[in-house]
Design a protein around this motif. Structure first.
Motif, PDB file in Angstrom:
ATOM      1  N   UNK A 188      50.162  34.712  35.524  1.00 45.54           N
ATOM      2  CA  UNK A 188      50.688  33.877  36.508  1.00 45.54           C
ATOM      3  C   UNK A 188      49.955  32.993  37.137  1.00 45.54           C
ATOM      4  N   UNK A 189      48.651  33.399  37.335  1.00 48.48           N
ATOM      5  CA  UNK A 189      47.665  32.332  37.604  1.00 48.48           C
ATOM      6  C   UNK A 189      46.258  32.525  37.587  1.00 48.48           C
ATOM      7  N   UNK A 190      46.165  32.468  36.227  1.00 48.92           N
ATOM      8  CA  UNK A 190      44.929  32.944  35.579  1.00 48.92           C
ATOM      9  C   UNK A 190      43.878  31.631  35.497  1.00 48.92           C
ATOM     10  N   UNK A 191      43.106  31.641  36.555  1.00 47.37           N
ATOM     11  CA  UNK A 191      42.080  30.437  36.795  1.00 47.37           C
ATOM     12  C   UNK A 191      40.783  30.965  36.713  1.00 47.37           C
ATOM     13  N   UNK A 192      39.702  30.129  36.760  1.00 51.32           N
ATOM     14  CA  UNK A 192      38.510  30.453  36.771  1.00 51.32           C
ATOM     15  C   UNK A 192      37.966  31.735  37.880  1.00 51.32           C
ATOM     16  N   UNK A 193      38.434  31.543  39.137  1.00 49.70           N
ATOM     17  CA  UNK A 193      38.147  32.178  40.102  1.00 49.70           C
ATOM     18  C   UNK A 193      38.934  33.597  40.096  1.00 49.70           C
ATOM     19  N   UNK A 194      39.721  33.767  39.434  1.00 47.76           N
ATOM     20  CA  UNK A 194      40.417  34.999  39.197  1.00 47.76           C
ATOM     21  C   UNK A 194      40.078  35.773  37.934  1.00 47.76           C
ATOM     22  N   UNK A 195      38.887  35.087  37.259  1.00 50.91           N
ATOM     23  CA  UNK A 195      38.277  35.640  35.940  1.00 50.91           C
ATOM     24  C   UNK A 195      37.052  36.217  36.306  1.00 50.91           C
ATOM     25  N   UNK A 196      36.511  37.539  36.255  1.00 44.60           N
ATOM     26  CA  UNK A 196      35.316  37.943  36.313  1.00 44.60           C
ATOM     27  C   UNK A 196      34.664  38.705  35.333  1.00 44.60           C
ATOM     28  N   UNK A 197      33.397  38.764  35.601  1.00 43.84           N
ATOM     29  CA  UNK A 197      32.648  39.391  34.329  1.00 43.84           C
ATOM     30  C   UNK A 197      32.667  40.815  34.343  1.00 43.84           C
ATOM     31  N   UNK A 208      40.671  39.861  34.254  1.00 45.39           N
ATOM     32  CA  UNK A 208      41.361  39.068  35.431  1.00 45.39           C
ATOM     33  C   UNK A 208      41.601  39.911  36.549  1.00 45.39           C
ATOM     34  N   UNK A 209      41.806  39.469  37.741  1.00 49.11           N
ATOM     35  CA  UNK A 209      42.325  40.005  38.805  1.00 49.11           C
ATOM     36  C   UNK A 209      43.292  39.107  39.521  1.00 49.11           C
ATOM     37  N   UNK A 210      43.959  39.946  40.465  1.00 45.50           N
ATOM     38  CA  UNK A 210      45.242  38.963  41.081  1.00 45.50           C
ATOM     39  C   UNK A 210      46.288  38.682  40.226  1.00 45.50           C
ATOM     40  N   UNK A 211      46.943  39.611  39.478  1.00 42.35           N
ATOM     41  CA  UNK A 211      47.972  39.059  38.957  1.00 42.35           C
ATOM     42  C   UNK A 211      49.215  39.056  39.532  1.00 42.35           C
ATOM     43  N   UNK A 212      50.087  37.908  39.327  1.00 39.66           N
ATOM     44  CA  UNK A 212      51.483  37.961  39.795  1.00 39.66           C
ATOM     45  C   UNK A 212      52.313  38.844  39.411  1.00 39.66           C
ATOM     46  N   UNK A 213      52.168  38.856  37.844  1.00 41.38           N
ATOM     47  CA  UNK A 213      53.320  39.582  37.183  1.00 41.38           C
ATOM     48  C   UNK A 213      54.588  38.827  37.105  1.00 41.38           C
ATOM     49  N   UNK A 214      54.748  37.988  35.928  1.00 42.55           N
ATOM     50  CA  UNK A 214      56.029  37.189  35.507  1.00 42.55           C
ATOM     51  C   UNK A 214      56.407  37.687  34.167  1.00 42.55           C
ATOM     52  N   UNK A 215      57.729  37.784  33.991  1.00 40.67           N
ATOM     53  CA  UNK A 215      58.303  37.870  32.774  1.00 40.67           C
ATOM     54  C   UNK A 215      58.821  36.454  32.067  1.00 40.67           C
ATOM     55  N   UNK A 216      57.462  36.027  31.372  1.00 43.77           N
ATOM     56  CA  UNK A 216      57.888  34.311  31.108  1.00 43.77           C
ATOM     57  C   UNK A 216      56.817  34.386  29.816  1.00 43.77           C
ATOM     58  N   UNK A 217      57.208  33.170  29.124  1.00 47.06           N
ATOM     59  CA  UNK A 217      56.606  32.847  27.857  1.00 47.06           C
ATOM     60  C   UNK A 217      55.079  32.714  27.986  1.00 47.06           C
ATOM     61  N   UNK A 218      54.167  33.026  27.079  1.00 53.94           N
ATOM     62  CA  UNK A 218      52.781  32.938  27.087  1.00 53.94           C
ATOM     63  C   UNK A 218      52.349  31.470  27.387  1.00 53.94           C
ATOM     64  N   UNK A 219      53.051  30.722  27.219  1.00 57.25           N
ATOM     65  CA  UNK A 219      52.615  29.058  27.129  1.00 57.25           C
ATOM     66  C   UNK A 219      52.602  29.057  28.813  1.00 57.25           C
ATOM     67  N   UNK A 220      53.092  29.663  29.828  1.00 55.75           N
ATOM     68  CA  UNK A 220      53.021  29.572  31.160  1.00 55.75           C
ATOM     69  C   UNK A 220      51.622  29.615  31.777  1.00 55.75           C
TER      70      UNK A 220
END
Length: 314
Positions: A203-212, A223-235
């Motif tokens: 739901x919000x996979x940006x670089x600040x939510x992506x940790x090594x 990833x950290x901080x997922x929203x959790x959406x039932x949505x197509x991968x394209x989102x």
């Protein structure tokens, strides 16, 4: 005179809690007691708040065995409509930070400690995109039948409402053609939603939510901080696309932006047109949101790029 808080709250988190009304004020007032009780119940020694959080108290904590972990307590308002703990529990470390313990009554999560954020590694954005695509391919999973997530149609409709409201409040901040295009794409994505094509998305996979991941070779990310959406991968890929501004200017702005989408499709095999539409929607809605919160210069970048794309579509 009252004693100072044992666990000082960063100003940005404090302001967020206060803005949430009575529930946020109560969370803030009880935070010291909540953290002290978690220390006792979970056998922790909690350190000071880490910088960077905006909607949660986040701190390193040391367990009784000496392991360093991360404690996170979100403000009540930020938990509404989100399924962070459930996504992390079901992922069990696949593409996401590992959830070690969860107390829903105290809004508390104990997480594995990760390394540097992707946005601090000074990598070209295209390289960051490749890392996030690889991590998304690990993270996407079927939508659990017992997890009532917001759907792709819900997301498209809520973004349409936000774009209408924010553009009105900002007083025509960009060409009307940009707003019209974003709203048309929202309508298209809402109509295209099919449960059988959905994944449990971040739901919000940006670089600040992506940790090594610590001590991984070759380097891996979570990833950290997922929203959790039932949505197509394209989102999720549209979220990556919204900030990919590089080169999008001049008479070929639209063609360059389309080349970015083709890159995402090559990396993930997700159809391009859905990525394109979600990316355009997200670019416009993010630009308007940034204007609303006073980040004028950054917000203008998003909207100027959207105008350049729209004016060169041919």
């Amino acid at each position: 005179m009252s004693e100072p808080a044992r666990f000082p709250v960063p100003d940005v988190v404090s302001r967020r809690a206060i803005s949430e009304g009575e529930a946020g004020l109560a969370w803030l007032a009880n935070l010291d007691d909540t953290l002290s009780s978690l220390e006792q119940d979970w056998g922790l020694t909690i350190g000071p708040a880490l910088p960077g959080g905006t909607a949660a108290f986040v701190a390193e904590a040391t367990t009784e065995t000496g392991e360093i972990v991360i404690l996170k307590l979100g403000t009540p308002g930020t938990l509404a409509g989100r399924h962070e703990a459930e996504v992390l529990r079901r992922a069990d470390g696949r593409g996401y930070v590992k959830l070690l313990r969860h107390d829903p009554d105290r809004h508390a999560m104990l997480l594995e400690r990760l390394g540097e954020r992707l946005d601090t590694l000074e990598l070209p954005y295209e390289r960051q995109v490749d890392i996030m695509c690889a991590t998304l391919l690990q993270a996407w999973m079927p939508v659990p039948a017992d997890l009532p997530c917001p759907t792709g149609a819900d997301k498209a409709n809520s973004l349409a409402q936000a774009i209408l409201s924010l553009s009105y409040d900002a007083g025509q901040p960009c060409a009307q053609a940009v707003i019209d295009m974003a709203l048309m794409y929202c309508q298209d994505r809402a109509a295209a939603y099919r449960p059988e094509n959905a994944v449990l998305a971040h739901g919000d996979p940006h670089p600040a939510n992506t940790l090594a991941l610590l001590d991984s070779e070759p380097p891996q990310f979570r990833f950290i901080d997922p929203d959790g959406l039932a949505i197509e991968p394209a989102y999720d890929l549209g979220v990556l696309l919204r900030a990919w501004h590089e080169g999008i200017a001049g008479p070929h702005a639209h063609d360059i932006a389309r080349s970015h989408v083709r890159h995402l499709t090559r990396r993930t095999q997700v159809p391009s047109e859905a990525i394109w539409q979600w990316g355009y929607i997200e670019r416009v809605s993010t630009g308007l949101h940034l204007l609303q919160i006073g980040q004028i210069e950054e917000g203008r970048i998003y909207l100027d790029v959207a105008e350049a794309i729209t004016s060169t579509m041919g």
